[in-house]
Structures are given as C-alpha cells and as structure tokens.
Design an enzyme around this catalytic site. Structure first.
Site, mmCIF file in Angstrom:
data_model
loop_
_atom_site.group_PDB
_atom_site.id
_atom_site.type_symbol
_atom_site.label_atom_id
_atom_site.label_comp_id
_atom_site.label_asym_id
_atom_site.label_seq_id
_atom_site.Cartn_x
_atom_site.Cartn_y
_atom_site.Cartn_z
ATOM 1 N N SER A 175 0.829 -1.286 0.016
ATOM 2 C CA SER A 175 -0.013 0.015 -0.145
ATOM 3 C C SER A 175 0.861 1.105 -0.078
ATOM 4 O O SER A 175 0.383 2.324 -0.022
ATOM 5 C CB SER A 175 -0.987 -0.033 1.118
ATOM 6 O OG SER A 175 -0.244 0.088 2.337
ATOM 7 N N ASN A 208 -2.612 -2.762 13.131
ATOM 8 C CA ASN A 208 -4.027 -2.594 13.118
ATOM 9 C C ASN A 208 -4.573 -1.486 13.800
ATOM 10 O O ASN A 208 -5.449 -0.599 13.053
ATOM 11 C CB ASN A 208 -4.881 -3.863 13.567
ATOM 12 C CG ASN A 208 -4.363 -4.986 12.926
ATOM 13 O OD1 ASN A 208 -4.020 -4.907 11.488
ATOM 14 N ND2 ASN A 208 -4.937 -6.199 13.359
ATOM 15 N N THR A 218 -39.842 26.334 -11.419
ATOM 16 C CA THR A 218 -40.165 25.055 -11.130
ATOM 17 C C THR A 218 -40.287 24.438 -12.373
ATOM 18 O O THR A 218 -40.929 24.809 -13.328
ATOM 19 C CB THR A 218 -41.560 24.750 -10.303
ATOM 20 O OG1 THR A 218 -42.540 25.402 -10.964
ATOM 21 C CG2 THR A 218 -41.292 25.653 -8.846
ATOM 22 N N HIS A 219 -39.837 22.981 -12.376
ATOM 23 C CA HIS A 219 -40.045 22.127 -13.756
ATOM 24 C C HIS A 219 -39.179 22.858 -14.859
ATOM 25 O O HIS A 219 -39.585 22.767 -15.791
ATOM 26 C CB HIS A 219 -41.245 21.818 -14.241
ATOM 27 C CG HIS A 219 -42.175 21.418 -13.096
ATOM 28 N ND1 HIS A 219 -42.350 20.137 -12.696
ATOM 29 C CD2 HIS A 219 -42.991 22.143 -12.196
ATOM 30 C CE1 HIS A 219 -43.170 20.110 -11.573
ATOM 31 N NE2 HIS A 219 -43.692 21.444 -11.340
ATOM 32 N N SER A 251 -12.983 25.873 -27.878
ATOM 33 C CA SER A 251 -13.081 24.801 -28.595
ATOM 34 C C SER A 251 -11.925 24.991 -29.754
ATOM 35 O O SER A 251 -11.665 25.767 -30.299
ATOM 36 C CB SER A 251 -14.373 24.660 -29.133
ATOM 37 O OG SER A 251 -14.504 23.819 -30.388
ATOM 38 N N LYS A 257 -16.642 29.503 -29.144
ATOM 39 C CA LYS A 257 -17.112 28.829 -28.313
ATOM 40 C C LYS A 257 -16.257 29.215 -26.756
ATOM 41 O O LYS A 257 -15.112 29.578 -26.869
ATOM 42 C CB LYS A 257 -16.878 27.391 -28.184
ATOM 43 C CG LYS A 257 -17.783 26.671 -29.353
ATOM 44 C CD LYS A 257 -19.217 26.653 -28.576
ATOM 45 C CE LYS A 257 -19.434 25.513 -27.638
ATOM 46 N NZ LYS A 257 -19.508 24.305 -28.295
ATOM 47 N N GLU A 270 -18.636 21.820 -15.295
ATOM 48 C CA GLU A 270 -19.013 20.670 -16.060
ATOM 49 C C GLU A 270 -18.416 19.427 -15.163
ATOM 50 O O GLU A 270 -18.821 18.456 -15.069
ATOM 51 C CB GLU A 270 -18.744 20.630 -17.340
ATOM 52 C CG GLU A 270 -19.846 21.307 -18.291
ATOM 53 C CD GLU A 270 -19.496 21.429 -19.645
ATOM 54 O OE1 GLU A 270 -20.252 22.010 -20.518
ATOM 55 O OE2 GLU A 270 -18.273 21.311 -20.160
ATOM 56 N N TYR A 321 -9.974 -6.777 12.533
ATOM 57 C CA TYR A 321 -9.408 -6.269 11.302
ATOM 58 C C TYR A 321 -9.298 -7.242 10.146
ATOM 59 O O TYR A 321 -9.097 -8.534 10.317
ATOM 60 C CB TYR A 321 -7.902 -5.789 11.293
ATOM 61 C CG TYR A 321 -7.272 -5.213 10.518
ATOM 62 C CD1 TYR A 321 -7.322 -3.938 9.952
ATOM 63 C CD2 TYR A 321 -6.244 -5.998 9.730
ATOM 64 C CE1 TYR A 321 -6.473 -3.421 8.850
ATOM 65 C CE2 TYR A 321 -5.833 -5.698 8.387
ATOM 66 C CZ TYR A 321 -5.794 -4.216 8.001
ATOM 67 O OH TYR A 321 -5.179 -3.924 7.030
ATOM 68 N N GLN A 326 -7.376 -2.022 3.770
ATOM 69 C CA GLN A 326 -6.378 -1.264 3.198
ATOM 70 C C GLN A 326 -7.007 -0.512 1.963
ATOM 71 O O GLN A 326 -6.438 0.222 1.554
ATOM 72 C CB GLN A 326 -5.148 -2.230 2.905
ATOM 73 C CG GLN A 326 -4.196 -1.457 1.803
ATOM 74 C CD GLN A 326 -2.835 -2.689 2.103
ATOM 75 O OE1 GLN A 326 -2.495 -3.002 3.121
ATOM 76 N NE2 GLN A 326 -2.624 -2.912 0.928
HETATM 77 N N1 ARG Z 1 -1.474 -1.367 5.267
HETATM 78 C C1 ARG Z 1 -2.450 -1.782 6.228
HETATM 79 C C2 ARG Z 1 -3.640 -1.013 6.014
HETATM 80 O O1 ARG Z 1 -3.817 -0.264 5.342
HETATM 81 C C3 ARG Z 1 -1.972 -1.597 7.581
HETATM 82 C C4 ARG Z 1 -2.506 -2.819 8.569
HETATM 83 C C5 ARG Z 1 -2.025 -4.030 8.292
HETATM 84 N N2 ARG Z 1 -2.233 -5.162 9.135
HETATM 85 C C6 ARG Z 1 -2.293 -6.447 8.942
HETATM 86 N N3 ARG Z 1 -2.554 -7.110 9.940
HETATM 87 N N4 ARG Z 1 -1.914 -6.887 7.699
HETATM 88 O O2 ARG Z 1 -4.693 -1.531 6.454
#
Ligand code: ARG
Length: 466
Positions: free
Chosen positions: A31, A118, A163-164, A285, A291, A298, A325, A330
């Site tokens: 991550s 965690n 309205t509408h 454009s 334009k 948008e 957990y 993640q």
């Molecule tokens: N990168 C993990 C997350 O974002 C951190 C916690 C990981 N914990 C584990 N037991 N693998 O959740």
C-alpha cells in the site's frame, strides 16, 4: 520508490515463512504507493505511543530519546525527498519503522511494543482525516463568504424563479444564491459533527484484543488531541464508519455543488445569458472559434459521480467483513484520499469562481417578464378581495390565455381588459403585477423580498463571523 528484492523481503513478519512472497503478490498487497501520505500522522502517533510507553515504564528513557531523535531525522529526510521509500517494505508503517531501526538500533525495534499495525493504521487515518476536515471547513467558509458577497450585491436583482425549469415566480438572484448558502451551512455542520466521531483514539487496541502491557490510552489520546478513546478494541481496529460518514458528507456537498454547476452552465448559455464566468474558468473549442465552454462547472458535475462512487466503494468494502481487522480495510485509503483531494480542489476553485461571476441583470429581468411570473400575484390579489382561491385561479388562467394571444405580459393588459375577467380588479393591480411588487410582497422570514434577503445575509455573517 525502490523496488529492490535484495532488501529484506518484508517489513516485519517473514520469520515463519519458508519462501519469499511472489513479486506479483508483493505489488498486489503493498500500500506504500498511496499510504505514504500518512507518514506525518504515523510519526506523530508513534512518538505519542513511545512517550506513553516510557511514562508507563515499558521502555527506557534512553529508548524514547533515540526514537524521538530518529524520527526527527526521518521527518527531515521526507521533507527533503531523501527518504528511501521501498515497495518491498509493504506499507508506510514498515517503511518508517525499518528506517528508524536503521538509524537508532534497538530502540526502533522496541517502538512496536503494545501496538499492532491494526490500531496504528486506524489511528493514522483518523489523524489524517481530522486535519482534512479542518481544512475543508475553512474552505467551505471561503466559499460561503463568496456566496454572501455576490448575494448582497444582488439582493434586489430580479430573475425568474423556476419549477420544472419553467418560469414560476419572480425571485431575487440574491435569494437564489442564499439557497446554496443554506445548503453549504448544513454541509459544514455535517463535517463538524462527523469530526467528533473521527476524533477518537484506536491505539491500545493493538491487533484486536487490547494489550497486556500497563498502557495509558488516555495519555496518548490527550497528546494527540483526541476527544476520547475508542471504547472497544475489536471495534477500534475494524470499523471504518467514520470514513464512510465523511465521504457521505462529501457526496452531499458535491451534490449541492453539482446542482449549482448545472445552473451556472444553464445561466451562461447564450439562451439564458444571465451570467458570465471569468475567462480563467472557461476553455475554448479546438474547432469552433466562437465557443466559451464552462469546463469547470461541468467537471464539478462530473466529479460528483466519482465521489458518489467512493461512497459506494467504502460501504461495500465494509459490509461483508467479520470482526475484527481484515486486509480489505487497506482499500479504504484511495477512495478517502481522492475524496479529500477532489473536495478541497473543488471548494478552492468555487470560492474564486463565484467571486468572478458577472451578472446580466437586464437578461434576468427580461426572462422573468416572459413567463407570466406574476400570475400568482394576480390570483392572491383577487383572493384578498374576497374571491375563493379556486375561482381566482380560473380568472387568472383566462387572463393569461388572453395575454398569450396578444403575446404580452399580464402587466401590459389595460385595466378595462383585466376587468373583463373580474370586475373586482382596480387600478392598484399594476403595482401587484410588477416584478418588484411581487418580490417585495414576500417579506416574511425566508421569503424573497430584498429586505429579507439582506436580513438573511446579515444573520449568516453574524453566525459565521464573516
Ligand atoms: N497497510 C495496512 C492497512 O492499510 C496496515 C495494517 C496491516 N495489518 C495487517 N494485519 N496486515 O490496513
């Protein structure tokens, strides 16, 4: 980002594994490419944790000193782009801990006592989101300030209310803008309210069951500015409802901005011609030289779909998870980060964009005169003179049909013509049929009369200190 398999294969759990993790799996589970954004919160949380461990006699004074020194250097390395991020170390927590250990030795290894990734990650996300909410609240205030300034300048500028999407009754442009102010005020309240539930400390929950060390969670909560601790360790590490409700509040805010965007797009189209957006918010454009396109509104309308998507993603992420957990969590970060990025950019641009709107009051007025916008005022006039409302409605419908055949407004009919529909009509009717008379008559709280619009603006300013 280093991707170097000569590094130790993982951050801190490879002891019981007989072969290294497959390259593809490493990339799939890592991550760090996005959670590096939590680094500062991770460091702040780690230092608070270490101070508590020292105060409770779990680690030595010298260890704490080493940890603080190591993190000072790490902060410096991150700030100057010299920190050796590594994908092999999976996530921000392992990256920082491994570096700390390289810098200060055993004290770095002691930091993770009485803690798990965690409760660590849940703490980091809450700290990060709390700061994001504070920024968003400030940006909402800027946006509201811009709305109030424009509304004040146009407290008496008449436009058709719809309205509408059919002309309904005249309103003032200031009143119309104040509708968006009200929406944004509720949005701001929602973020403030959500912040209270974000602002609780998970640390101490450890992996899921709590810690066997004599820890002081209240001390950590105080040091990190949390309003209290999460009351159940299983809940602390597993639920992401605080992030979900944040994204829900964000989706509503974006929905409000999307409605405003839709109106801006309509109003600046040549058919309406009510407003001009400053050129810095428009694009041309590549093929049609004439334009001027409202790309920013948008995109705001389009990006609202993206935030709604993030809300559904987070709800779906949560719904099948058993306590406590799971690695599913993640996946909370990318939607959350993107929601905050999109929202802050949008609010920043909109505060400026609203400030740069030029109003074409003649076009607004002309449009209000086109759709028999004061027909209800004529009906109300007849009712005040004793006619039952349903009969008055019928009289006015006939008068409108007559005016339509002459292609003119009700106010352009002569008194004699008007009296042919009802003899109780007098010369004072023309003040009632005028656009100014119509808006001025709606002078109760929340109405469109210029004096009420000004009162609403003044109340908003008082309330926000703007
Ligand atoms: N990168 C993990 C997350 O974002 C951190 C916690 C990981 N914990 C584990 N037991 N693998 O959740």
């Amino acid at each position: 980002m280093q991707d170097d398999s000569t590094n130790s294969p993982t951050g801190g759990w490879s002891g019981r594994f007989s072969e290294p993790v497959a390259e593809l799996v490493k990339r799939y589970t890592a991550s760090i490419d996005f959670d590096y954004r939590l680094a500062e919160c991770d460091i702040t949380g780690s230092i608070a944790h270490a101070r508590m461990l020292e105060a409770c006699g779990v680690i030595a004074k010298a260890d704490l000193a080493d940890i603080e020194r190591g993190f000072a250097q790490i902060r410096e390395e991150i700030a100057t782009g010299r920190f050796p991020w590594s994908r092999d170390l999976e996530d921000v927590h392992f990256n920082l801990e491994r570096r700390l250990t390289a810098l200060v030795g055993d004290a770095g290894k002691r930091l993770h006592t009485a803690r798990s990734r965690n409760d660590q990650v849940a703490t980091d996300v809450r700290l990060w989101l709390r700061a994001a909410i504070d920024e968003i609240i400030t940006l909402i205030l800027d946006f509201q300030g811009a709305l109030l300034t424009l509304a004040e300048a146009h407290a008496a500028t008449i436009m058709p209310g719809f309205t509408h999407l059919q002309v309904a009754q005249p309103v003032t442009f200031g009143h119309h803008l104040m509708a968006y102010f009200e929406m944004s005020a509720r949005d701001r309240e929602r973020f403030l309210d959500c912040r209270r539930r974000v602002n609780r400390l998970p640390l101490g929950a450890a992996a899921l069951a709590g810690s066997s060390y004599p820890i002081d969670r209240e001390q950590v909560a105080r040091e990190l500015g949390f309003e209290g601790i999460c009351g159940n360790s299983l809940d602390a590490v597993s639920d992401r409802d605080f992030a979900i409700e944040f994204v829900a509040a964000a989706a509503l805010l974006m929905t409000h901005l999307s409605r405003l965007s839709e109106e801006l797009i309509l109003w600046m189209s040549p058919r309406f011609g009510f407003i001009r957006l400053a050129d810095r918010f428009c694009t041309g454009s590549s093929i049609m030289p004439q334009k001027k396109n409202p790309d920013v509104p948008e995109l705001v309308r389009g990006k609202t779909g993206r935030i709604n998507g993030h809300l559904v993603a987070l709800l779906t992420l949560m719904k099948g998870q058993p306590l406590a957990y799971n690695k599913d969590n993640q996946e909370d970060k990318e939607p959350l980060f993107d929601t905050v990025d999109t929202l802050t950019q949008t609010l920043r641009i909109y505060a400026d964009l609203i400030g740069g709107i030029e109003v074409n009051a003649e076009r607004m007025r002309a449009a209000a005169r086109e759709g028999y916008a004061t027909a209800t005022d004529l009906a109300d006039y007849l009712v005040k003179r004793g006619l039952p409302f349903r009969d008055a409605h019928e009289v006015v419908a006939r008068a409108v049909r007559h005016a339509e055949t002459k292609a003119c407004d009700l106010a352009d009919l002569s008194l004699v013509e008007l009296q042919s529909f009802s003899p109780i009509i007098d010369g004072d009717i023309f003040a009632v049929l005028s656009l100014e008379g119509s808006v001025a008559s709606r002078k109760h709280a929340g109405g469109t009369a210029p004096e009420q619009v000004r009162a609403a603006i003044a109340a908003a300013r008082r309330q926000l200190g703007l």
